[in-house]
Design an enzyme around this catalytic site. Sequence first.
Site, PDB file in Angstrom:
ATOM      1  N   PHE A  15      36.176  30.677  31.439  1.00  0.00           N
ATOM      2  CA  PHE A  15      37.107  29.778  30.751  1.00  0.00           C
ATOM      3  C   PHE A  15      36.710  28.312  30.917  1.00  0.00           C
ATOM      4  O   PHE A  15      36.288  27.646  29.957  1.00  0.00           O
ATOM      5  CB  PHE A  15      38.513  30.060  31.284  1.00  0.00           C
ATOM      6  CG  PHE A  15      39.551  29.014  31.019  1.00  0.00           C
ATOM      7  CD1 PHE A  15      39.713  28.480  29.755  1.00  0.00           C
ATOM      8  CD2 PHE A  15      40.389  28.583  32.050  1.00  0.00           C
ATOM      9  CE1 PHE A  15      40.690  27.515  29.513  1.00  0.00           C
ATOM     10  CE2 PHE A  15      41.366  27.633  31.819  1.00  0.00           C
ATOM     11  CZ  PHE A  15      41.513  27.092  30.549  1.00  0.00           C
ATOM     12  N   SER A  39      25.372  45.066  32.388  1.00  0.00           N
ATOM     13  CA  SER A  39      24.498  45.956  31.604  1.00  0.00           C
ATOM     14  C   SER A  39      24.730  45.841  30.108  1.00  0.00           C
ATOM     15  O   SER A  39      23.975  46.427  29.317  1.00  0.00           O
ATOM     16  CB  SER A  39      24.711  47.413  32.043  1.00  0.00           C
ATOM     17  OG  SER A  39      26.051  47.811  31.839  1.00  0.00           O
ATOM     18  N   ASP A  63      23.662  36.396  39.577  1.00  0.00           N
ATOM     19  CA  ASP A  63      24.805  36.696  40.427  1.00  0.00           C
ATOM     20  C   ASP A  63      24.755  35.781  41.639  1.00  0.00           C
ATOM     21  O   ASP A  63      23.758  35.774  42.370  1.00  0.00           O
ATOM     22  CB  ASP A  63      24.772  38.160  40.873  1.00  0.00           C
ATOM     23  CG  ASP A  63      26.106  38.641  41.423  1.00  0.00           C
ATOM     24  OD1 ASP A  63      26.756  37.863  42.150  1.00  0.00           O
ATOM     25  OD2 ASP A  63      26.490  39.786  41.139  1.00  0.00           O
ATOM     26  N   LEU A  83      30.898  26.834  39.509  1.00  0.00           N
ATOM     27  CA  LEU A  83      32.220  27.286  39.087  1.00  0.00           C
ATOM     28  C   LEU A  83      32.417  28.784  39.268  1.00  0.00           C
ATOM     29  O   LEU A  83      33.541  29.274  39.128  1.00  0.00           O
ATOM     30  CB  LEU A  83      32.476  26.934  37.618  1.00  0.00           C
ATOM     31  CG  LEU A  83      32.889  25.484  37.305  1.00  0.00           C
ATOM     32  CD1 LEU A  83      31.705  24.531  37.438  1.00  0.00           C
ATOM     33  CD2 LEU A  83      33.490  25.383  35.919  1.00  0.00           C
ATOM     34  N   ILE A  87      39.002  34.666  40.698  1.00  0.00           N
ATOM     35  CA  ILE A  87      40.117  33.715  40.692  1.00  0.00           C
ATOM     36  C   ILE A  87      41.502  34.344  40.596  1.00  0.00           C
ATOM     37  O   ILE A  87      42.495  33.653  40.829  1.00  0.00           O
ATOM     38  CB  ILE A  87      39.959  32.707  39.532  1.00  0.00           C
ATOM     39  CG1 ILE A  87      39.904  33.436  38.186  1.00  0.00           C
ATOM     40  CG2 ILE A  87      38.728  31.839  39.742  1.00  0.00           C
ATOM     41  CD1 ILE A  87      39.902  32.500  36.988  1.00  0.00           C
ATOM     42  N   TYR A 151      42.841  35.005  47.909  1.00  0.00           N
ATOM     43  CA  TYR A 151      42.082  34.148  47.002  1.00  0.00           C
ATOM     44  C   TYR A 151      41.997  32.728  47.539  1.00  0.00           C
ATOM     45  O   TYR A 151      40.912  32.143  47.653  1.00  0.00           O
ATOM     46  CB  TYR A 151      42.726  34.134  45.614  1.00  0.00           C
ATOM     47  CG  TYR A 151      42.307  32.947  44.774  1.00  0.00           C
ATOM     48  CD1 TYR A 151      40.993  32.834  44.318  1.00  0.00           C
ATOM     49  CD2 TYR A 151      43.201  31.932  44.461  1.00  0.00           C
ATOM     50  CE1 TYR A 151      40.596  31.732  43.558  1.00  0.00           C
ATOM     51  CE2 TYR A 151      42.815  30.838  43.709  1.00  0.00           C
ATOM     52  CZ  TYR A 151      41.511  30.745  43.255  1.00  0.00           C
ATOM     53  OH  TYR A 151      41.116  29.655  42.519  1.00  0.00           O
ATOM     54  N   LYS A 155      38.642  30.563  48.814  1.00  0.00           N
ATOM     55  CA  LYS A 155      38.237  29.280  48.245  1.00  0.00           C
ATOM     56  C   LYS A 155      38.199  28.193  49.318  1.00  0.00           C
ATOM     57  O   LYS A 155      37.299  27.344  49.321  1.00  0.00           O
ATOM     58  CB  LYS A 155      39.187  28.882  47.112  1.00  0.00           C
ATOM     59  CG  LYS A 155      39.043  29.743  45.869  1.00  0.00           C
ATOM     60  CD  LYS A 155      37.669  29.603  45.221  1.00  0.00           C
ATOM     61  CE  LYS A 155      37.474  28.237  44.616  1.00  0.00           C
ATOM     62  NZ  LYS A 155      36.145  28.106  43.938  1.00  0.00           N
ATOM     63  N   VAL A 191      49.661  32.206  33.372  1.00  0.00           N
ATOM     64  CA  VAL A 191      50.988  32.275  32.773  1.00  0.00           C
ATOM     65  C   VAL A 191      51.012  31.796  31.323  1.00  0.00           C
ATOM     66  O   VAL A 191      51.679  32.420  30.477  1.00  0.00           O
ATOM     67  CB  VAL A 191      52.020  31.502  33.630  1.00  0.00           C
ATOM     68  CG1 VAL A 191      51.704  30.010  33.693  1.00  0.00           C
ATOM     69  CG2 VAL A 191      53.427  31.740  33.110  1.00  0.00           C
ATOM     70  N   ARG A 215      54.339  23.865  38.487  1.00  0.00           N
ATOM     71  CA  ARG A 215      52.894  23.639  38.455  1.00  0.00           C
ATOM     72  C   ARG A 215      52.569  22.365  37.687  1.00  0.00           C
ATOM     73  O   ARG A 215      53.343  21.897  36.860  1.00  0.00           O
ATOM     74  CB  ARG A 215      52.170  24.825  37.784  1.00  0.00           C
ATOM     75  CG  ARG A 215      52.252  26.152  38.550  1.00  0.00           C
ATOM     76  CD  ARG A 215      51.487  26.084  39.848  1.00  0.00           C
ATOM     77  NE  ARG A 215      51.456  27.368  40.549  1.00  0.00           N
ATOM     78  CZ  ARG A 215      52.317  27.738  41.492  1.00  0.00           C
ATOM     79  NH1 ARG A 215      53.309  26.918  41.833  1.00  0.00           N
ATOM     80  NH2 ARG A 215      52.194  28.912  42.083  1.00  0.00           N
TER      81      ARG A 215
END
Length: 333
Positions: A15, A39, A63, A83, A87, A151, A155, A191, A215
């Site tokens: 994104f 693949s 990777d 990046l 997530i 998560y 990070k 969301v 948020r």
Amino acid sequence: MTSTPLAAVTGAEGFIGSHLVEALVAAGHRVRAMAQYNSFSSYGWLETLSEEVLAEVEIVLGDVRDPGSVRGFAEGADCVYHLAALIAIPYSYRAPHSYVDTNVTGTLNVLEAVRALDTPRLVHTSTSETYGTAQTVPITEDHPIHTQSPYAASKAGGDRLADSYHASFGTPVVTLRPFNTFGPRQSMRAVIPTVIGQLAAGERVITLGDLRPTRDFTYVEDTARAFLAVGTADAGQVVGRTFNAGTGGEISVGDLVALIGKVTGTEVEVREDAERVRPAASEVMRLVADATRLRETTGWAPAHDLERGLARTAEFFQDPANLARYKTGIYNV
């Protein structure tokens, strides 16, 4: 005569990564874009970029969990924008080892490559989730780190590695900590696409989790410009530092749904789904950014307010070709 700078972007198929690739090309950079090996030879959202943009982009399947893959990818880059990450917060409850492999070990591999290659700059991506629920507002970069999900912990681990490599080896790393980014191409695990996607698919009763958390939402093109700002600013101003990227405004999930209804001209009813509610101690109830440091250092400021960004996002999801890429009828973990 200087050559055109080469920017290497991990997570480029995603994104924010795909929008950053567009921004870098528009700013005159050549781009080497890493998409995670698969693949199907899928390049993710990079496949939707214009021919003019892709003419300046070298796409590499790789990777970040593999040191050799990262080392070859970073060779010759003037700046590496890191990046690549797992997530989704709910999935981190199910598969925490995967988050450590990608977000901690993957970051270590990028740091090692940049160190070995003497890459002039590394922009490392953090997240506002590392702060946890706001203890003081707005949240500055000096706010305590309080990780409330696997998560967020993974990070934060990557962040601490980045800091340590700068302190120990002088690695020229700058950390950007975006708050909640939204816009076209975002996955249904977030969301705003969840709401707009369900509406675009014809639903009028929207299924969500807790409506109380607030948020700070930043439109994706503004977040991409923040990455470019710290990646191109004078090294003495940014290297070794962490910068928040956010608008300084906040809205609750419930009020956000109402605003989306206004923007799309739709009557919306919300039904809470217990499956979508985070464990109580894991839910981050309030996030709002203080981006003064980024603004004063680079001149960055968001160009989109929330309502304008939502309108552009709704246009994207209302296009049947775009909506067909999503599964709006399930809970996307």
